[in-house]
Design an enzyme around this catalytic site. Structure first.
Site, mmCIF file in Angstrom:
data_model
loop_
_atom_site.group_PDB
_atom_site.id
_atom_site.type_symbol
_atom_site.label_atom_id
_atom_site.label_comp_id
_atom_site.label_asym_id
_atom_site.label_seq_id
_atom_site.Cartn_x
_atom_site.Cartn_y
_atom_site.Cartn_z
ATOM 1 N N HIS A 187 1.755 4.528 -2.825
ATOM 2 C CA HIS A 187 1.843 5.990 -2.704
ATOM 3 C C HIS A 187 3.178 6.485 -3.258
ATOM 4 C CE1 HIS A 187 -1.833 6.433 -0.513
ATOM 5 N NE2 HIS A 187 -1.402 5.832 0.589
ATOM 6 N N HIS A 235 0.826 -1.209 0.000
ATOM 7 C CA HIS A 235 0.000 0.000 0.000
ATOM 8 C C HIS A 235 0.861 1.261 0.000
ATOM 9 C CE1 HIS A 235 -3.668 2.322 1.386
ATOM 10 N NE2 HIS A 235 -2.715 3.092 1.908
ATOM 11 N N GLU A 236 1.838 1.314 0.911
ATOM 12 C CA GLU A 236 2.654 2.520 1.030
ATOM 13 C C GLU A 236 3.565 2.700 -0.177
ATOM 14 O OE1 GLU A 236 1.765 4.578 3.079
ATOM 15 O OE2 GLU A 236 0.676 3.354 4.533
#
Length: 307
Positions: free
Chosen positions: A222, A218-219
């Protein structure tokens, strides 16, 4: 006169009720831990996925304007279609422990985390190569959840250039699982670039149901230029609130794995609860979309490739 049997039943009930309320976990148990407790108790209480990546609407708007301007400049120079469509990203892993050595994932856990990243991004042409791992014992950085401690930690440890991924694992506070910087932030703050994750979110960690490694997935999303799937809510634009046209609109984050959830019923598509950029449990997440892949390629080319 009250029946003694009734009194006995009431007393027993009160005892059990007291025990329940004294021992139950408060809704924000992590925030209630003192710094000393965080240092002594590495096992985390995680009730819901919380990502600390800054998606302030004003900042997002500014980033998107900058992105559009850069894309226009590339088009003017005949480079609009010249996006990289994959490649190998070097990873520098920084393990942050306390001075007692707590918070250090095993070598196998780190290797497994790299495998999780490769499985998630591999079909889109991206792979991750672990170049080095270092360990730093620092009580302040160990519980850092942003601010001056983040600046100090990253200024001291970050390696590589814009297209190298720095991952910092620690025992962050505030109930956070992680946060990341966006590609467009690199030019202004190169030393701050990277991803910070809760060490117990690695595969086999204690942060269930967020311990299969998809906090890092997920990170890193980003870091590659993706927003949350619920960015912008139901105020759907042509490219979506997350800048991607093929992720259905979503009013708010999804938790757990709520099959059939549809928070924007005026728009087509169920909520993308299986997308890595939602807040679902790790076991529920398994996909990026073609549109997200295209955005990652364009963002990486614009802000990271050979920078």
């Amino acid at each position: 006169m009250m029946n003694f049997r009734v009194i006995a039943v009431v007393v027993v009930a009160l005892i059990f009720a007291g025990a329940f309320f004294m021992n139950r976990v408060p809704a924000n148990a992590e925030a209630a831990l003192t710094t000393a407790e965080k240092l002594e108790k590495p096992v985390r209480v995680i009730n819901e996925r919380v990502c600390g990546t800054d998606e302030n609407p004003a900042k997002v708007a500014a980033m998107e304007e900058d992105f559009k301007a850069r894309l226009a400049a590339r088009a003017k120079n005949g480079l609009a279609a010249a996006n990289v469509t994959g490649g190998t990203i070097n990873v520098y892993w920084h393990v942050i422990t306390n001075t007692s050595g707590a918070g250090a994932p095993s070598t196998q856990q780190i290797n497994n985390q790299i495998s999780v990243l490769n499985n998630a991004y591999g079909q889109w042409g991206w792979s991750f190569n672990l170049v080095s791992t270092n360990t730093t014992a620092n009580n302040t950085w160990y519980t850092c959840s942003g601010g001056s401690c983040e600046t100090q930690m990253k200024n001291a440890l970050r390696q590589g250039t814009a297209d190298d991924l720095n991952i910092y694992s620690n025992n962050m506070g505030g109930g956070l699982l992680g946060w990341a910087t966006f590609p467009s932030s690199y030019n202004g703050s190169p030393k701050k670039d990277g991803v910070v994750i809760l060490y117990s979110s690695l595969p086999g960690g204690s942060a269930a149901p967020y311990n299969l490694g998809d906090t890092a997935t997920h990170e890193v999303g980003h870091w590659m230029g993706l927003y949350h799937t619920f960015q912008g809510g139901c105020a759907r634009q042509a490219t979506g609130g997350d800048g991607v046209s093929d992720t259905p609109a979503e009013k708010s984050p999804a938790y757990g794995c709520p099959a059939g959830r549809d928070t924007c019923r005026n728009l087509a598509g169920l909520d993308p609860i299986d997308n890595f950029m939602d807040y679902s449990d790790d076991s529920c997440m398994f996909k990026f979309t073609a549109g997200q892949d295209s955005r990652m390629d364009s963002q990486f080319t614009t802000y990271r490739y050979n920078k």
